[in-house]
Structures are given as structure tokens and as C-alpha cells.
Write an enzyme that holds these catalytic residues in place. Structure first.
Site, PDB file in Angstrom:
ATOM      1  N   TYR A 139       0.842  -1.203   0.000  1.00  0.00           N
ATOM      2  CA  TYR A 139       0.000   0.000   0.000  1.00  0.00           C
ATOM      3  C   TYR A 139       0.874   1.249   0.000  1.00  0.00           C
ATOM      4  O   TYR A 139       1.579   1.524   0.972  1.00  0.00           O
ATOM      5  CB  TYR A 139      -0.916  -0.034   1.231  1.00  0.00           C
ATOM      6  CG  TYR A 139      -1.908   1.108   1.337  1.00  0.00           C
ATOM      7  CD1 TYR A 139      -2.185   1.968   0.273  1.00  0.00           C
ATOM      8  CD2 TYR A 139      -2.607   1.316   2.524  1.00  0.00           C
ATOM      9  CE1 TYR A 139      -3.103   2.992   0.387  1.00  0.00           C
ATOM     10  CE2 TYR A 139      -3.538   2.345   2.657  1.00  0.00           C
ATOM     11  CZ  TYR A 139      -3.776   3.173   1.588  1.00  0.00           C
ATOM     12  OH  TYR A 139      -4.681   4.199   1.707  1.00  0.00           O
ATOM     13  N   LYS A 169      -1.736  -1.257  -3.946  1.00  0.00           N
ATOM     14  CA  LYS A 169      -2.739  -0.192  -3.818  1.00  0.00           C
ATOM     15  C   LYS A 169      -1.972   1.114  -3.863  1.00  0.00           C
ATOM     16  O   LYS A 169      -1.241   1.459  -2.924  1.00  0.00           O
ATOM     17  CB  LYS A 169      -3.515  -0.311  -2.512  1.00  0.00           C
ATOM     18  CG  LYS A 169      -4.599   0.750  -2.317  1.00  0.00           C
ATOM     19  CD  LYS A 169      -5.314   0.547  -0.986  1.00  0.00           C
ATOM     20  CE  LYS A 169      -6.519   1.440  -0.814  1.00  0.00           C
ATOM     21  NZ  LYS A 169      -6.248   2.882  -0.842  1.00  0.00           N
TER      22      LYS A 169
END
Length: 316
Positions: A139, A169
Site C-alpha cells: 500500500y 494499492k
């Protein structure tokens, strides 16, 4: 592992964690919210991310939130558990718990506050990913950790070389950097980014990309059919839903992912309350939205978007 080892795609909520007015985890509201997400047809759920206020929970509370999520919706849509922590040992312990309860994957940012170097970031993820066999989502969240990994695509590629990393992400505030991530590693891992607009549609149908993980999923009534239309190759329908989503998002969220009227999570929970959704309240250090002008502005944005109130169906 690579992108073909998971089916992760489409529109996912980064779920808020409902707390009651005494600051306790509201288990009934949490279960109701998870059932709402199923009723809305979302394609996966991330729990204990930034929107889930992981930073104000004890490790035991984080484990409870994850366990309940797997109990309620596991096996029907993917459940990925956020394990972000300040040390790799702590993140690894949370990842092992996620594996033990049957979660579908784990996710972490680099350690917040630390400002790790690329070598330190790679070492952190290498250790955390080695703790389990769970598919892992890296992330990139510069607003939260002050490190934009998308600015160093060599680092992104090296992270995607870790055996269990199957997704990124990328929530950089720089849209072109996010596109570079898609181009750089999208053939090897799933990339969740900013695709819920007409430019994003062109990218999804041309360059690649897999989905959005969106704080709270207020836009689910627009984003779910958008991704279904993308999957079907129906550009006209996808453009319609992209425009509906963009109008809502731009009314509430700034380009850097800050909230227009309050901090993002309190603003989200205020909007959820207006829609009858079981979002609960926030925990300190966050404060609920109480300013009448801010609440009125949030209500205007929600009404202008034409969002429906929470459906009564418990699951699709």
C-alpha cells in the site's frame, strides 16, 4: 505468486470501524455494515486500513475486527486485512492472525512516521510477507506515511519481486505516478488506484489496472455498476457511472485525499449517518463532525449526488 493467483478486482470499501459513543467497538454495527457491503455488491473489502482507524485500536481489537469480518463475509468476497504497524514484528504478528482466521490476504503501508529509506522499506515488506503464505498487497499511501513509493519505480518493482506480493494499492496524489505503476508492474500484480473517472476508464480499457479501494464506499451505488460495465466492455454505461461517482467524490474529497469539510474519516461517518448506514462514530484523536455548517455542506453533497439510503436487504 503473481496477479493470476488472486481474483481481486473492481470496487472495494476500505471499511470504517464503527465505534459507539463510549468509544467501544460496536460489533452489531460492524456486522451490519459488512452485510450492507454484500448487499451493495462490492467486489472485496479491506478492513483495518486507515479508514478503519487501525491507529486507535489495540492489537486485540484489530484481531476482533478482522475475525468478525471473515465470519460475516469470508468465502463470498475477498477479505484483506490491514496489518500496518511501526515494526515488522508487530505487522507480522497481525498477518499471522489474519492467516489463522482465514482472511484472503494482508496489506500494509510502510511504517508510519519513520520515513524509511528504500532499503528499509524493502526490508520491512520482506520480513512481513515472509511471516505467512497469504497473498500480500503493498500500500503506497504518501498522505499517511510521508513516503511516496511511486516516485521510485525501481522500489515498486523490487517489492513486486517478493514471492507473496500479488497487488499494489497506489494512493499517491500524483495521478501520472499511479499510471507509471500500472505500466511498470501491472502485468505481474493487481493494481488498485484512481480509475473512477473518464481518464481512468481509458486506462482500464487500454493500459491496464484492476480496481479502486475507496474509503467507506459511499460511492458504491455508482462504482459497482461502473466496474461491471468495464468488465463487460460497455464504455457508454461505464462513462455514465463514472460521471455520477466523480460528482460525488469531487464534492467531498480534495485531490490529495483530504476531506473538504472535515478530516476524511469523521466526514465519511457523518455522511454515512445521513444515509442511515451503520458507520458509528470516530475515536480520538479524531473528533466527530459537529459544526453545523460542515454538516449542512456534507448533507448537500450527499443529496446532490442522489445517493440512496441504506438498502434493507442483508446480502446479495
Amino acid at each position: 505468486m503473481d496477479r493470476g493467483d488472486v481474483t481481486w478486482r473492481g470496487y472495494w470499501p476500505a471499511a470504517p470501524t464503527p465505534f459507539d459513543t463510549e468509544g467501544r467497538l460496536d460489533e452489531d454495527a460492524w456486522r451490519a455494515l459488512l452485510r450492507l457491503y454484500l448487499a451493495q455488491g462490492v467486489h472485496g473489502v479491506l478492513v483495518n486500513g486507515s479508514t478503519g482507524e487501525w491507529f486507535s485500536q489495540t492489537p486485540d481489537e484489530r484481531r476482533s475486527v478482522a475475525r468478525i469480518a471473515v465470519e460475516e463475509i469470508g468465502g463470498r468476497i475477498p477479505v484483506v486485512v490491514g496489518v500496518t504497524a511501526y515494526t515488522p514484528g508487530e505487522a507480522a504478528r497481525l498477518a499471522r492472525h489474519a492467516a489463522d482466521i482465514g482472511a484472503d490476504g494482508a496489506l500494509a503501508t510502510p511504517p508510519p512516521y519513520v520515513h524509511p529509506s528504500p532499503a528499509e522499506t524493502l526490508a520491512f515488506y520482506t520480513e512481513v510477507c515472509a511471516a505467512t503464505d497469504l497473498p500480500f498487497m503493498v500500500y503506497n499511501w504518501p498522505r499517511g506515511v510521508a513516503v511516496d513509493m511511486a516516485a521510485d519505480q525501481d522500489l515498486i518493482r523490487r517489492l513486486c519481486d517478493i514471492d507473496t506480493v500479488v497487488a499494489v494499492k497506489d494512493s499517491t496524489g500524483d495521478w501520472l505516478r499511479m499510471l507509471t505503476t500500472v505500466e511498470s508492474v501491472g502485468d505481474r500484480v493487481r493494481v488498485f488506484g484512481s480509475f473512477l473517472h473518464r481518464r481512468g476508464l481509458a486506462v482500464l480499457l487500454g493500459i491496464g489496472g484492476d480496481g479502486n479501494i475507496d474509503g467507506g464506499a459511499l460511492g458504491a451505488p455508482f462504482a459497482v455498476p461502473y466496474y461491471e460495465a468495464v468488465r463487460a466492455g460497455d464504455r457508454e454505461t461505464a462513462r455514465h457511472w463514472a460521471d455520477r461517482y466523480t460528482a460525488l467524490s469531487s464534492a467531498l474529497v480534495n485531490p490529495d485525499y483530504s476531506g473538504r469539510f472535515a478530516s476524511p474519516v469523521p466526514q465519511l461517518k457523518a455522511a454515512m449517518a445521513l444515509l442511515g448506514q451503520p458507520g458509528g462514530t470516530v475515536r480520538p484523536p479524531l473528533l466527530p463532525v459537529t459544526d453545523p455548517d460542515a454538516l449542512a455542506a456534507i448533507e448537500r453533497a450527499v443529496k446532490a449526488a442522489g445517493l440512496p439510503e441504506a438498502p434493507t436487504a442483508e446480502a446479495r
